[in-house]
Write a protein that holds these residues in place. Structure first.
Motif, PDB file in Angstrom:
ATOM      1  N   UNK A 169      77.095  69.482  38.550  1.00  0.00           N
ATOM      2  CA  UNK A 169      77.253  69.535  37.097  1.00  0.00           C
ATOM      3  C   UNK A 169      78.671  69.201  36.660  1.00  0.00           C
ATOM      4  N   UNK A 170      79.637  69.440  37.538  1.00  0.00           N
ATOM      5  CA  UNK A 170      81.029  69.245  37.171  1.00  0.00           C
ATOM      6  C   UNK A 170      81.533  67.822  37.280  1.00  0.00           C
ATOM      7  N   UNK A 171      80.767  66.936  37.888  1.00  0.00           N
ATOM      8  CA  UNK A 171      81.253  65.562  38.000  1.00  0.00           C
ATOM      9  C   UNK A 171      80.685  64.857  39.197  1.00  0.00           C
ATOM     10  N   UNK A 172      81.573  64.349  40.048  1.00  0.00           N
ATOM     11  CA  UNK A 172      81.160  63.559  41.200  1.00  0.00           C
ATOM     12  C   UNK A 172      81.420  64.346  42.489  1.00  0.00           C
ATOM     13  N   UNK A 173      80.401  64.968  43.031  1.00  0.00           N
ATOM     14  CA  UNK A 173      80.600  65.713  44.282  1.00  0.00           C
ATOM     15  C   UNK A 173      80.820  64.758  45.449  1.00  0.00           C
ATOM     16  N   UNK A 174      81.612  65.179  46.390  1.00  0.00           N
ATOM     17  CA  UNK A 174      81.869  64.359  47.583  1.00  0.00           C
ATOM     18  C   UNK A 174      80.799  64.621  48.636  1.00  0.00           C
ATOM     19  N   UNK A 221      81.020  65.109  51.877  1.00  0.00           N
ATOM     20  CA  UNK A 221      81.269  66.189  52.825  1.00  0.00           C
ATOM     21  C   UNK A 221      81.041  67.550  52.187  1.00  0.00           C
ATOM     22  N   UNK A 222      81.305  67.669  50.889  1.00  0.00           N
ATOM     23  CA  UNK A 222      81.064  68.934  50.202  1.00  0.00           C
ATOM     24  C   UNK A 222      79.564  69.242  50.155  1.00  0.00           C
ATOM     25  N   UNK A 223      78.766  68.236  49.815  1.00  0.00           N
ATOM     26  CA  UNK A 223      77.317  68.435  49.765  1.00  0.00           C
ATOM     27  C   UNK A 223      76.762  68.745  51.146  1.00  0.00           C
ATOM     28  N   UNK A 224      77.308  68.089  52.174  1.00  0.00           N
ATOM     29  CA  UNK A 224      76.828  68.331  53.532  1.00  0.00           C
ATOM     30  C   UNK A 224      77.148  69.755  53.993  1.00  0.00           C
ATOM     31  N   UNK A 225      78.350  70.219  53.691  1.00  0.00           N
ATOM     32  CA  UNK A 225      78.739  71.579  54.097  1.00  0.00           C
ATOM     33  C   UNK A 225      77.864  72.621  53.407  1.00  0.00           C
ATOM     34  N   UNK A 226      77.642  72.454  52.113  1.00  0.00           N
ATOM     35  CA  UNK A 226      76.821  73.420  51.379  1.00  0.00           C
ATOM     36  C   UNK A 226      75.372  73.368  51.839  1.00  0.00           C
ATOM     37  N   UNK A 227      74.872  72.179  52.159  1.00  0.00           N
ATOM     38  CA  UNK A 227      73.525  72.081  52.714  1.00  0.00           C
ATOM     39  C   UNK A 227      73.437  72.793  54.056  1.00  0.00           C
ATOM     40  N   UNK A 228      74.500  72.709  54.857  1.00  0.00           N
ATOM     41  CA  UNK A 228      74.522  73.395  56.146  1.00  0.00           C
ATOM     42  C   UNK A 228      74.471  74.906  55.971  1.00  0.00           C
ATOM     43  N   UNK A 229      75.177  75.427  54.977  1.00  0.00           N
ATOM     44  CA  UNK A 229      75.109  76.863  54.701  1.00  0.00           C
ATOM     45  C   UNK A 229      73.687  77.272  54.296  1.00  0.00           C
TER      46      UNK A 229
END
Length: 282
Positions: free
Chosen positions: A112-117, A119-127
């Motif tokens: 929602x805040x803009x353009x996610x990177x 690696x950020x999406x991958x890390x959160x998906x891993x959690x």
């Protein structure tokens, strides 16, 4: 004699609808929490793929984020089962829900805040995958412990029907919401569903649960479990078969399907309906 008096002796007595005797408080809380969480999660799977595409990601990027969730789920599932055998299951479930809620909430804020990177999406998906790995073994054991042995089969069947129904409905609803309001809000709804589900599970009554005796180390349990599996050819053959089947289906659902829907079908709405139809057929 009036007409009402003449018919009073012939009208059947209607019994009020009531829940089955085996559907007690813990069972209802567990089933309700599962339905709520799965409604959110089914939509979030669609939202994740389209969030990656919306940020300019490629098919490879979508696959990497999907793999980032799947790999921890596979790696930690056995450990999650061993932990569920040692700690109170409802504590493990609530903690896993809290982890999933936090990871999906942060994912939603990034989108929602803009353009996610990537690696950020991958890390959160891993959690999120790690939370599911610890949640699943504790959940199934808790459901079976909430009903008596003679009703366990029926109770588990109803539980699975509710869970699968939520998966079907959640996919269709999630696809429509992604198309209407965007993937970020669907991820936020998923985070809220985990929060509600965790709160319901926190109210489980475990006062009558027998205390389990402490066993050996986790590594010993994993070794013993591995020996039990490999000693039964029918069991490891089924596990191997479904591992291959799920790998193919997951690749189609998590990567190829969203790409085809984005390019040829009109986006997430039609893809959500396709997943709902697939779930209903399954």
């Amino acid at each position: 004699m009036g007409r009402g008096q003449q018919n009073s002796g012939h009208e059947p007595t209607r019994k009020p609808l009531s829940r089955p005797s085996w559907a007690r408080r813990n069972y209802l809380l567990l089933t309700g929490a599962t339905v709520i969480a799965n409604l959110g999660s089914s939509g979030a799977l669609i939202a994740t793929a389209f969030a990656v595409l919306a940020s300019g990601g490629s098919a490879t990027d979508v696959g990497l984020v999907a793999a980032a969730r799947t790999v921890p789920l596979v790696l930690f599932l056995l450990i999650g089962g061993a932990v569920a055998d040692r700690l109170p299951r409802h504590h493990v479930m609530v903690a896993a829900n809290a982890l999933s809620c936090g990871s999906q909430g942060l994912f939603a804020l990034l989108v929602l805040g803009g353009e996610p990177r990537l690696w950020q999406m991958a890390v959160l998906a891993a959690f999120g995958g790690t939370g599911q790995a610890f949640f699943a073994p504790a959940s199934e054991g808790m459901v079976l412990a909430s009903v008596s042995g003679e009703h366990a089969g029926r109770a588990f069947a109803v539980f699975r029907m509710g869970m699968n129904g939520a998966n079907i409905g959640g996919a269709a609803l999630g696809g429509a919401l992604v198309a209407a309001v965007g993937p970020g809000w669907v991820l936020a709804v998923d985070a809220a569903s985990f929060a509600v589900a965790g709160a319901l599970r926190a109210f489980l009554d475990v006062s009558g649960t027998p205390v389990r005796t402490r066993r050996g180390g986790i590594l010993r349990d994993l070794r013993d479990g591995w020996q039990e599996v490999v000693s039964r050819p029918w069991l490891w053959a089924i596990v191997l078969q479904f591992s291959l089947v799920n790998a193919v289906i997951s690749a189609a659902q998590a990567v190829y399907g969203p790409l085809v829907a984005e390019e040829h079908l009109g986006g997430p709405g039609p893809w959500g309906l396709a997943l709902a139809a697939f779930g209903a057929g399954t």
